[in-house]
Design an enzyme around this catalytic site. Structure first.
Site, short mmCIF file in Angstrom:
data_model
loop_
_atom_site.label_atom_id
_atom_site.label_comp_id
_atom_site.label_asym_id
_atom_site.label_seq_id
_atom_site.Cartn_x
_atom_site.Cartn_y
_atom_site.Cartn_z
N ARG A 123 0.85 -1.20 0.00
CA ARG A 123 0.00 0.00 0.00
C ARG A 123 0.88 1.25 0.00
O ARG A 123 1.96 1.25 0.58
CB ARG A 123 -0.91 0.01 1.23
CG ARG A 123 -2.10 -0.93 1.14
CD ARG A 123 -2.99 -0.84 2.34
NE ARG A 123 -2.31 -1.30 3.55
CZ ARG A 123 -1.77 -0.51 4.47
NH1 ARG A 123 -1.83 0.80 4.36
NH2 ARG A 123 -1.17 -1.04 5.51
N TYR B 271 -1.11 -3.66 -7.05
CA TYR B 271 -0.91 -4.37 -5.78
C TYR B 271 -2.21 -4.44 -4.97
O TYR B 271 -2.93 -3.42 -4.83
CB TYR B 271 0.19 -3.70 -4.92
CG TYR B 271 0.13 -4.23 -3.50
CD1 TYR B 271 0.59 -5.52 -3.21
CD2 TYR B 271 -0.50 -3.51 -2.48
CE1 TYR B 271 0.44 -6.05 -1.94
CE2 TYR B 271 -0.64 -4.03 -1.20
CZ TYR B 271 -0.17 -5.30 -0.94
OH TYR B 271 -0.33 -5.84 0.30
N LYS C 156 -9.51 -2.44 1.74
CA LYS C 156 -9.21 -1.30 2.59
C LYS C 156 -9.97 -0.05 2.13
O LYS C 156 -10.47 0.74 2.95
CB LYS C 156 -7.69 -1.03 2.64
CG LYS C 156 -6.91 -2.18 3.30
CD LYS C 156 -7.46 -2.47 4.64
CE LYS C 156 -6.92 -3.60 5.48
NZ LYS C 156 -5.67 -4.20 5.41
N HIS D 238 -10.50 -2.42 11.56
CA HIS D 238 -9.40 -3.26 11.07
C HIS D 238 -9.15 -4.37 12.07
O HIS D 238 -8.16 -4.37 12.80
CB HIS D 238 -8.15 -2.37 10.89
CG HIS D 238 -7.03 -3.00 10.13
ND1 HIS D 238 -5.74 -2.54 10.21
CD2 HIS D 238 -6.99 -4.05 9.27
CE1 HIS D 238 -4.96 -3.27 9.43
NE2 HIS D 238 -5.68 -4.19 8.86
N SER E 183 -1.22 -3.46 10.36
CA SER E 183 -0.85 -4.37 9.28
C SER E 183 0.40 -5.17 9.63
O SER E 183 1.37 -4.61 10.16
CB SER E 183 -0.60 -3.56 8.01
OG SER E 183 -1.77 -2.83 7.69
N CYS F 195 0.90 -7.35 11.92
CA CYS F 195 1.16 -7.46 13.36
C CYS F 195 0.41 -8.63 13.99
O CYS F 195 0.25 -8.67 15.21
CB CYS F 195 0.81 -6.16 14.06
SG CYS F 195 1.98 -4.84 13.68
N ASP G 219 -9.18 -9.83 9.08
CA ASP G 219 -8.65 -8.49 8.78
C ASP G 219 -9.65 -7.37 9.04
O ASP G 219 -9.26 -6.29 9.44
CB ASP G 219 -8.20 -8.44 7.31
CG ASP G 219 -7.26 -7.26 7.01
OD1 ASP G 219 -6.26 -7.10 7.72
OD2 ASP G 219 -7.55 -6.50 6.08
N ARG H 199 2.08 -12.15 -0.59
CA ARG H 199 0.77 -12.50 -0.03
C ARG H 199 0.16 -13.71 -0.70
O ARG H 199 0.50 -14.05 -1.83
CB ARG H 199 -0.18 -11.31 -0.20
CG ARG H 199 0.29 -10.02 0.48
CD ARG H 199 -0.60 -9.61 1.60
NE ARG H 199 0.00 -8.61 2.45
CZ ARG H 199 -0.51 -8.26 3.64
NH1 ARG H 199 -1.60 -8.85 4.08
NH2 ARG H 199 0.06 -7.35 4.38
P1 GTP Z 1 -2.20 -7.75 7.51
O1 GTP Z 1 -2.71 -8.80 6.60
O2 GTP Z 1 -1.14 -6.91 6.88
O3 GTP Z 1 -3.27 -6.89 8.09
O4 GTP Z 1 -1.37 -8.50 8.70
P2 GTP Z 1 -1.83 -9.34 9.98
O5 GTP Z 1 -2.12 -8.41 11.10
O6 GTP Z 1 -2.87 -10.32 9.62
O7 GTP Z 1 -0.48 -10.09 10.38
P3 GTP Z 1 -0.07 -11.64 10.26
O8 GTP Z 1 -0.89 -12.52 11.13
O9 GTP Z 1 0.00 -11.99 8.82
O10 GTP Z 1 1.40 -11.61 10.87
C1 GTP Z 1 2.41 -10.77 10.38
C2 GTP Z 1 3.75 -11.20 10.88
O11 GTP Z 1 3.77 -11.24 12.31
C3 GTP Z 1 4.16 -12.59 10.42
O12 GTP Z 1 5.52 -12.54 10.05
C4 GTP Z 1 3.98 -13.45 11.63
O13 GTP Z 1 4.86 -14.55 11.63
C5 GTP Z 1 4.26 -12.49 12.79
N1 GTP Z 1 3.49 -12.88 14.00
C6 GTP Z 1 2.17 -13.15 14.08
N2 GTP Z 1 1.81 -13.50 15.33
C7 GTP Z 1 2.93 -13.45 16.08
C8 GTP Z 1 3.22 -13.71 17.46
O14 GTP Z 1 2.35 -14.06 18.27
N3 GTP Z 1 4.51 -13.52 17.86
C9 GTP Z 1 5.49 -13.14 16.99
N4 GTP Z 1 6.73 -12.98 17.47
N5 GTP Z 1 5.27 -12.91 15.67
C10 GTP Z 1 4.01 -13.05 15.22
C1 SPV Z 2 -2.87 -4.54 5.41
O1 SPV Z 2 -1.88 -3.93 4.97
O2 SPV Z 2 -3.40 -4.24 6.51
C2 SPV Z 2 -3.43 -5.68 4.66
C3 SPV Z 2 -2.95 -5.92 3.31
O3 SPV Z 2 -4.31 -6.36 5.15
S1 SPV Z 2 -3.58 -4.80 2.15
O4 SPV Z 2 -4.73 -5.43 1.50
O5 SPV Z 2 -2.53 -4.56 1.21
O6 SPV Z 2 -4.00 -3.60 2.81
MN MN Z 3 -4.83 -5.69 7.24
#
Ligand code: GTP
Ligand code: SPV
Ligand code: MN
Length: 586
Positions: free
Chosen positions: A70, A198, A207, A227, A249, A251, A278, A370
């Site tokens: 983004r 993207y 979003k 979110h 994002s 996290c 999400d 992704r």
């Molecule tokens: P978006 O799709 O961008 O909104 O991301 P998201 O909030 O769904 O994050 P996602 O679950 O994909 O995790 C993002 C990163 O954080 C990955 O590299 C995970 O491995 C890491 N991660 C997720 N949960 C944990 C956790 O409990 N501990 C740690 N250390 N890392 C974590």
């Molecule tokens: C985020 O960045 O919070 C996502 C991926 O979930 S995107 O669709 O690119 O915003």
């Molecule tokens: Mn997201």
């Protein structure tokens, strides 16, 4: 497919007049049409078919190298006045924004096909759902929207002759970064996106609509677009309670949403069910509680770090009908990314399509690569995920990526304090957006890049919604990301986050006490179950501590942040900040 809605037909005609496509194709939602489009996209190399034995109906795609996340700096809220967009959004006057992108987009579909995608965010026909029409010249967008949303004829039927739909226009143009714009027009129910391919910039249901436009609609109509992931926790008695959690994002939302409880919990009969990973649309239910629905139909998840151990449910979700973007493409028709396993393949192509040698230390997959996977593939998808009335929320959780300061978990004292806790969220930036990674920034409710109007008015909306409900969900804050002196994560995270969820549930139902600290209620270390985990209670106490000095620094940062909003900050939040400050001086 025949469209009887005159407003939709007019919108399509106006789009064609601007973009000048050679032909217009309406997406009807049928598998035959999607298959024909895949064949076409394969012929041009836009997508690559993966091994159909190992990954049936799965495809691979690469974006342009300059177009991998983004672009917050080029994302604008085009409301009537700058004041309405607020201090945290880029703003452009609607007339200027239309005129500028008219110039950029004019004639850009000459020689191309314009696709018209009717889509529903939310279960078609549910009281939560909203309809959009996305115009695009990208088959990749069509194929992704078909996974991420409900598309086609049934959506037009549900719309009937209503004018209540979001008008989304996307054109790839020349993928020119200097002319890339992601524009939201909240007062017009409209979105424009140009010069990107993207996901977050072009899958306009996600979003742009389900957060930026929908947050604005929610304020007007008395609901909330957040979110947030949504999950259900089933206890050994077979009762399921639902929580929603907002993390910025990359996290950990997808990971928490699909959590597999540790062995000891599973043996006792605990289960976690995924409702969404999400976005949550939240409405007041007839019984005075908040109900949440996931408006999406798929997961657009971060690939790196996803593996059999960290998130087997996400991995399983990607084994069929999935599109992989910007990961490593292997010559055996499978894919790889950092953290999938410990054996990076050799002699393969990286996300840019170049020969890649893992020995150089260079990453093969882009950090924001992704997968787009159908939610129904998920082994732990909740039986309630398509309940047209949503699921009732017992708790709301905020969280971020903080090396220090924020304890593993704490609870707010009440709703207003909880809104304050959300408003002061801060997190280290990630690869999900372009720009520096690892910088701490305030990201209230994980909505900084996604709130479609003035952030202070958004906080007021949260406070107002709290007043409407009889049974307010309890509000918590978590931080899985505290680091030790060597820079390692202290808390094991992932499945072990169940231990924190259990404490949160126990607090929601008054089953456990807590320590009253300056920032809120923190667990007694003994009340977090460490059974079966090699983790000392002293380390746990360590990550539960509230360091007053660090929090005083935090307060200074909050003052600085709040100053951006001037007089618009709700009095309740100013009072909470004053209380926090006073608590820290005690
Ligand atoms: P978006 O799709 O961008 O909104 O991301 P998201 O909030 O769904 O994050 P996602 O679950 O994909 O995790 C993002 C990163 O954080 C990955 O590299 C995970 O491995 C890491 N991660 C997720 N949960 C944990 C956790 O409990 N501990 C740690 N250390 N890392 C974590
Ligand atoms: C985020 O960045 O919070 C996502 C991926 O979930 S995107 O669709 O690119 O915003
Ligand atoms: Mn997201």
């Amino acid at each position: 497919m025949e469209c009887k809605n005159q407003q939709v037909k007019d919108f399509v005609q106006q789009s064609a007049d601007l973009l000048k496509p050679d032909q217009i194709v309406w997406i009807d939602g049928s598998e035959e049409q999607l298959e024909a489009l895949r064949q076409q996209a394969m012929a041009t190399g836009e997508i690559v078919k993966l091994d159909q034995e190992k990954l049936p109906n799965c495809y691979y795609h690469r974006t342009a190298v300059n177009d991998v996340a983004r672009v917050e700096a080029r994302t604008f809220i085009c409301s009537d006045t700058k004041e309405h967009a607020g201090a945290t959004n880029n703003w452009m006057a609607p007339a200027d924004a239309y005129a500028m992108t008219d110039e950029i987009m004019r004639g850009k579909m000459a020689g191309r096909t314009m696709y018209v995608i009717p889509f529903s965010m939310g279960v078609v026909g549910s009281p939560f759902s909203k309809i959009g029409i996305e115009i695009t010249d990208s088959i990749y967008v069509v194929l992704n929207m078909a996974i991420m949303t409900r598309t086609g004829e049934k959506v037009l039927e549900a719309l009937g002759d209503s004018n209540d739909f979001v008008r989304g226009q996307h054109a790839k143009c020349d993928i020119d970064e200097e002319k890339r714009y992601i524009l939201q027009f909240p007062e017009d129910n409209a979105i424009r996106s140009c010069n990107s391919g993207y996901g977050g910039n072009v899958l306009l249901g996600k979003k742009c609509f389900a957060l930026r436009i929908a947050s604005y609609q929610g304020r007007k109509e008395g609901w909330m677009a957040e979110h947030m992931l949504i999950l259900g926790i089933e206890n050994p008695q077979g009762e399921t309670k639902y929580v929603a959690a907002a993390f910025p994002s990359a996290c950990g939302k997808t990971n928490l949403a699909m959590l597999i409880p540790p062995e000891g919990y599973r043996a006792k009969g605990y289960k976690v069910w995924t409702v969404g990973d999400d976005i949550a649309w939240i409405r007041l239910g007839p019984d005075g509680r908040f109900y949440a629905q996931n408006p999406e139909a798929g997961f657009f998840g971060v690939a790196p770090g996803t593996n059999e151990k960290s998130n087997p449910n996400a991995l399983a979700s990607t084994r069929e009908g999935t599109i992989f973007t910007n990961v490593v493409l292997k010559d055996d028709g499978t894919v790889w990314w950092e953290g999938l396993d410990k054996n990076p393949p050799t002699g393969q192509l990286n996300w840019k399509g170049e020969p890649w040698d893992p020995a150089t230390g260079e990453k093969g997959a882009h950090p924001n690569s992704r997968f787009t996977a159908p939610a129904r593939n998920c082994p732990c998808i909740s039986p309630e995920w398509e309940n047209p009335n949503g699921v009732p929320l017992s708790a709301i959780i905020f969280g971020g990526r903080r090396a220090k300061t924020a304890p593993l978990v704490y609870q707010s004292r009440d709703w207003d304090h909880g809104v304050f806790v959300g408003s002061i969220m801060a997190s280290e930036t990630t690869a999900a957006a372009t720009g520096a990674v690892g910088v701490v920034r305030r990201d209230p409710m994980a909505m900084l890049p996604f709130c479609g109007y003035h952030m202070a008015d958004y906080w007021q909306h949260w406070l107002d919604m709290g007043k409407l409900i009889k049974t307010q969900p309890k509000i918590f804050n978590v931080n899985w990301f505290r680091l030790d002196d060597e820079g390692h994560f202290i808390w094991p995270g992932f499945g072990d986050n169940m231990r924190v969820l259990q404490w949160i549930m126990a607090r929601c139902f008054d089953e456990v006490g807590a320590v009253d600290t300056p920032i809120g209620y923190v667990p007694n270390a003994e009340d977090i179950n460490l059974e079966g985990l090699d983790f000392s209670i002293d380390t746990l106490k360590d990550i539960l501590t509230v360091d007053k000095d660090l929090w005083r620094e935090e307060v200074a940062g909050i003052h600085e942040f709040y100053a951006k909003f001037g007089d618009r900050i709700p009095a309740e939040l100013k009072a909470e900040l004053a209380k926090l400050e006073a608590n820290l001086e005690k």
